[in-house]
Design a protein around this motif. Structure first.
Motif, PDB file in Angstrom:
ATOM      1  N   ILE A   7       9.172   5.875  -6.002  1.00 21.95           N
ATOM      2  CA  ILE A   7       9.632   6.124  -4.632  1.00 21.95           C
ATOM      3  C   ILE A   7       9.583   7.618  -4.314  1.00 21.95           C
ATOM      4  CG2 ILE A   7      11.650   6.035  -3.110  1.00 21.95           C
ATOM      5  CD1 ILE A   7      12.336   3.349  -4.474  1.00 21.95           C
ATOM      6  N   ILE A   8       9.993   8.456  -5.266  1.00 19.71           N
ATOM      7  CA  ILE A   8       9.971   9.908  -5.040  1.00 19.71           C
ATOM      8  C   ILE A   8       8.536  10.415  -4.889  1.00 19.71           C
ATOM      9  CG2 ILE A   8      10.482  12.146  -6.096  1.00 19.71           C
ATOM     10  CD1 ILE A   8      12.984  10.780  -7.316  1.00 19.71           C
ATOM     11  N   ILE A   9       7.669  10.005  -5.800  1.00 21.36           N
ATOM     12  CA  ILE A   9       6.258  10.406  -5.711  1.00 21.36           C
ATOM     13  C   ILE A   9       5.633   9.831  -4.445  1.00 21.36           C
ATOM     14  CG2 ILE A   9       3.990  10.166  -6.804  1.00 21.36           C
ATOM     15  CD1 ILE A   9       5.809  12.113  -8.243  1.00 21.36           C
ATOM     16  N   GLY A  10       5.953   8.586  -4.127  1.00 19.84           N
ATOM     17  CA  GLY A  10       5.429   7.955  -2.916  1.00 19.84           C
ATOM     18  C   GLY A  10       5.875   8.673  -1.663  1.00 19.84           C
ATOM     19  N   ALA A  11       7.139   9.094  -1.631  1.00 15.65           N
ATOM     20  CA  ALA A  11       7.648   9.824  -0.467  1.00 15.65           C
ATOM     21  C   ALA A  11       6.910  11.144  -0.297  1.00 15.65           C
ATOM     22  CB  ALA A  11       9.144  10.060  -0.618  1.00 15.65           C
ATOM     23  N   ILE A  16       2.794  14.222   2.620  1.00 20.04           N
ATOM     24  CA  ILE A  16       1.600  15.065   2.636  1.00 20.04           C
ATOM     25  C   ILE A  16       0.448  14.369   3.355  1.00 20.04           C
ATOM     26  CG2 ILE A  16      -0.175  16.112   1.154  1.00 20.04           C
ATOM     27  CD1 ILE A  16       2.114  16.655  -0.869  1.00 20.04           C
ATOM     28  N   ALA A  17       0.257  13.084   3.079  1.00 14.92           N
ATOM     29  CA  ALA A  17      -0.846  12.344   3.704  1.00 14.92           C
ATOM     30  C   ALA A  17      -0.668  12.228   5.217  1.00 14.92           C
ATOM     31  CB  ALA A  17      -0.966  10.956   3.085  1.00 14.92           C
ATOM     32  N   ILE A  20      -1.445  15.660   6.743  1.00 10.37           N
ATOM     33  CA  ILE A  20      -2.885  15.967   6.718  1.00 10.37           C
ATOM     34  C   ILE A  20      -3.615  15.154   7.777  1.00 10.37           C
ATOM     35  CG2 ILE A  20      -4.994  15.717   5.354  1.00 10.37           C
ATOM     36  CD1 ILE A  20      -3.335  16.490   2.890  1.00 10.37           C
ATOM     37  N   MET A  21      -3.248  13.874   7.915  1.00 11.30           N
ATOM     38  CA  MET A  21      -3.916  12.992   8.863  1.00 11.30           C
ATOM     39  C   MET A  21      -3.378  13.136  10.289  1.00 11.30           C
ATOM     40  SD  MET A  21      -6.160  11.425   7.037  1.00 11.30           S
ATOM     41  CE  MET A  21      -6.671  10.131   8.124  1.00 11.30           C
ATOM     42  N   GLY A  22      -2.318  13.908  10.483  1.00 14.41           N
ATOM     43  CA  GLY A  22      -1.750  14.115  11.806  1.00 14.41           C
ATOM     44  C   GLY A  22      -1.021  12.905  12.361  1.00 14.41           C
ATOM     45  N   VAL A  23      -0.383  12.120  11.488  1.00 15.91           N
ATOM     46  CA  VAL A  23       0.329  10.912  11.898  1.00 15.91           C
ATOM     47  C   VAL A  23       1.827  11.224  11.929  1.00 15.91           C
ATOM     48  CG1 VAL A  23       0.896   8.547  11.241  1.00 15.91           C
ATOM     49  CG2 VAL A  23      -1.411   9.423  10.894  1.00 15.91           C
ATOM     50  N   GLU A  24       2.476  10.849  13.020  1.00 15.23           N
ATOM     51  CA  GLU A  24       3.930  10.987  13.111  1.00 15.23           C
ATOM     52  C   GLU A  24       4.538   9.639  12.739  1.00 15.23           C
ATOM     53  OE1 GLU A  24       5.741  13.697  13.658  1.00 15.23           O
ATOM     54  OE2 GLU A  24       3.886  14.870  13.757  1.00 15.23           O
ATOM     55  N   ALA A  25       5.291   9.592  11.638  1.00 11.38           N
ATOM     56  CA  ALA A  25       5.889   8.346  11.174  1.00 11.38           C
ATOM     57  C   ALA A  25       7.329   8.617  10.747  1.00 11.38           C
ATOM     58  CB  ALA A  25       5.091   7.781  10.008  1.00 11.38           C
ATOM     59  N   ASP A  26       8.169   7.582  10.803  1.00 12.07           N
ATOM     60  CA  ASP A  26       9.546   7.726  10.347  1.00 12.07           C
ATOM     61  C   ASP A  26       9.593   7.747   8.819  1.00 12.07           C
ATOM     62  OD1 ASP A  26       8.832   5.092  10.032  1.00 12.07           O
ATOM     63  OD2 ASP A  26      10.763   4.272  10.635  1.00 12.07           O
ATOM     64  N   LEU A  27      10.773   7.993   8.273  1.00 12.00           N
ATOM     65  CA  LEU A  27      10.923   8.149   6.822  1.00 12.00           C
ATOM     66  C   LEU A  27      10.523   6.892   6.059  1.00 12.00           C
ATOM     67  CD1 LEU A  27      11.867   9.916   4.489  1.00 12.00           C
ATOM     68  CD2 LEU A  27      14.145   8.970   4.800  1.00 12.00           C
ATOM     69  N   LEU A  28      10.947   5.724   6.525  1.00 14.29           N
ATOM     70  CA  LEU A  28      10.635   4.474   5.828  1.00 14.29           C
ATOM     71  C   LEU A  28       9.130   4.211   5.817  1.00 14.29           C
ATOM     72  CD1 LEU A  28      11.852   2.094   4.325  1.00 14.29           C
ATOM     73  CD2 LEU A  28      12.053   0.899   6.498  1.00 14.29           C
ATOM     74  N   SER A  29       8.476   4.444   6.933  1.00 11.97           N
ATOM     75  CA  SER A  29       7.020   4.243   6.998  1.00 11.97           C
ATOM     76  C   SER A  29       6.295   5.242   6.105  1.00 11.97           C
ATOM     77  CB  SER A  29       6.518   4.398   8.433  1.00 11.97           C
ATOM     78  OG  SER A  29       7.088   3.416   9.259  1.00 11.97           O
ATOM     79  N   THR A  30       6.777   6.488   6.092  1.00  9.99           N
ATOM     80  CA  THR A  30       6.159   7.516   5.255  1.00  9.99           C
ATOM     81  C   THR A  30       6.267   7.154   3.777  1.00  9.99           C
ATOM     82  OG1 THR A  30       6.677   9.205   6.896  1.00  9.99           O
ATOM     83  CG2 THR A  30       6.209   9.962   4.673  1.00  9.99           C
ATOM     84  N   VAL A  31       7.447   6.704   3.359  1.00  8.27           N
ATOM     85  CA  VAL A  31       7.633   6.298   1.961  1.00  8.27           C
ATOM     86  C   VAL A  31       6.784   5.074   1.654  1.00  8.27           C
ATOM     87  CG1 VAL A  31       9.303   5.415   0.276  1.00  8.27           C
ATOM     88  CG2 VAL A  31       9.918   7.313   1.763  1.00  8.27           C
ATOM     89  N   GLY A  32       6.752   4.101   2.564  1.00  7.64           N
ATOM     90  CA  GLY A  32       5.922   2.904   2.351  1.00  7.64           C
ATOM     91  C   GLY A  32       4.452   3.236   2.237  1.00  7.64           C
ATOM     92  N   ILE A  33       3.972   4.119   3.110  1.00  9.30           N
ATOM     93  CA  ILE A  33       2.572   4.548   3.041  1.00  9.30           C
ATOM     94  C   ILE A  33       2.295   5.216   1.702  1.00  9.30           C
ATOM     95  CG2 ILE A  33       0.930   6.224   3.974  1.00  9.30           C
ATOM     96  CD1 ILE A  33       2.180   5.632   6.749  1.00  9.30           C
ATOM     97  N   VAL A  35       3.965   4.941  -1.243  1.00  7.12           N
ATOM     98  CA  VAL A  35       4.063   4.023  -2.392  1.00  7.12           C
ATOM     99  C   VAL A  35       2.839   3.105  -2.448  1.00  7.12           C
ATOM    100  CG1 VAL A  35       5.385   2.111  -3.372  1.00  7.12           C
ATOM    101  CG2 VAL A  35       6.565   4.141  -2.551  1.00  7.12           C
ATOM    102  N   LEU A  36       2.484   2.511  -1.308  1.00  9.04           N
ATOM    103  CA  LEU A  36       1.296   1.640  -1.294  1.00  9.04           C
ATOM    104  C   LEU A  36       0.023   2.433  -1.587  1.00  9.04           C
ATOM    105  CD1 LEU A  36       2.109  -0.700   1.708  1.00  9.04           C
ATOM    106  CD2 LEU A  36       2.131  -1.254  -0.721  1.00  9.04           C
ATOM    107  N   GLY A  37      -0.037   3.652  -1.091  1.00  5.78           N
ATOM    108  CA  GLY A  37      -1.188   4.505  -1.392  1.00  5.78           C
ATOM    109  C   GLY A  37      -1.277   4.859  -2.866  1.00  5.78           C
ATOM    110  N   ALA A  38      -0.125   5.108  -3.471  1.00  9.48           N
ATOM    111  CA  ALA A  38      -0.109   5.426  -4.903  1.00  9.48           C
ATOM    112  C   ALA A  38      -0.567   4.234  -5.731  1.00  9.48           C
ATOM    113  CB  ALA A  38       1.289   5.857  -5.327  1.00  9.48           C
ATOM    114  N   ILE A  39      -0.110   3.043  -5.371  1.00 13.77           N
ATOM    115  CA  ILE A  39      -0.524   1.838  -6.098  1.00 13.77           C
ATOM    116  C   ILE A  39      -2.018   1.590  -5.911  1.00 13.77           C
ATOM    117  CG2 ILE A  39      -0.278  -0.678  -6.176  1.00 13.77           C
ATOM    118  CD1 ILE A  39       2.700  -0.216  -5.454  1.00 13.77           C
ATOM    119  N   THR A  40      -2.470   1.646  -4.658  1.00 11.82           N
ATOM    120  CA  THR A  40      -3.891   1.405  -4.369  1.00 11.82           C
ATOM    121  C   THR A  40      -4.772   2.458  -5.024  1.00 11.82           C
ATOM    122  OG1 THR A  40      -3.273   0.426  -2.254  1.00 11.82           O
ATOM    123  CG2 THR A  40      -5.562   1.083  -2.517  1.00 11.82           C
ATOM    124  N   GLY A  41      -4.419   3.719  -4.848  1.00 10.68           N
ATOM    125  CA  GLY A  41      -5.205   4.799  -5.439  1.00 10.68           C
ATOM    126  C   GLY A  41      -5.235   4.734  -6.958  1.00 10.68           C
ATOM    127  N   GLY A  42      -4.091   4.393  -7.557  1.00  9.77           N
ATOM    128  CA  GLY A  42      -4.041   4.276  -9.011  1.00  9.77           C
ATOM    129  C   GLY A  42      -4.937   3.168  -9.531  1.00  9.77           C
TER     130      GLY A  42
END
Length: 80
Positions: A7-11, A16-17, A20-33, A35-42
């Motif tokens: 969760i910490i690494i995902g947050a 950062i993502a 970089i991409m210029g997306v405005e998102a709330d905290l929950l969406s940012t953490v979800g993005i 975490v899912l990005g970390a799993i997918t990328g890994g």
């Protein structure tokens, strides 16, 4: 890595993502993005490394076989 670490690494990765991409998102969406990005990328990175390892082993095996054939033809018994 435990779930808290993920969760910490995902947050951090999500923050950062999204910046970089210029997306405005709330905290929950940012953490979800993140975490899912970390799993997918890994998974994708692990797959690429596995395939490249197989290909590297295959290329090494072909080169080794070619070297043995050359040694056999050069220094092996002579046929008439």
């Amino acid at each position: 890595m435990g779930i808290i670490g993920l969760i910490i690494i995902g947050a951090a990765a999500g923050y950062i993502a999204t910046r970089i991409m210029g997306v405005e998102a709330d905290l929950l969406s940012t953490v979800g993005i993140g975490v899912l990005g970390a799993i997918t990328g890994g998974l994708v990175l692990r797959f690429i490394l596995t395939v490249s390892g197989w290909l590297g082993g295959f290329v090494g095996a072909v080169l080794g076989a070619m070297a043995l054939i050359w040694l056999w033809q050069t220094y092996g018994p002579r046929r008439r």
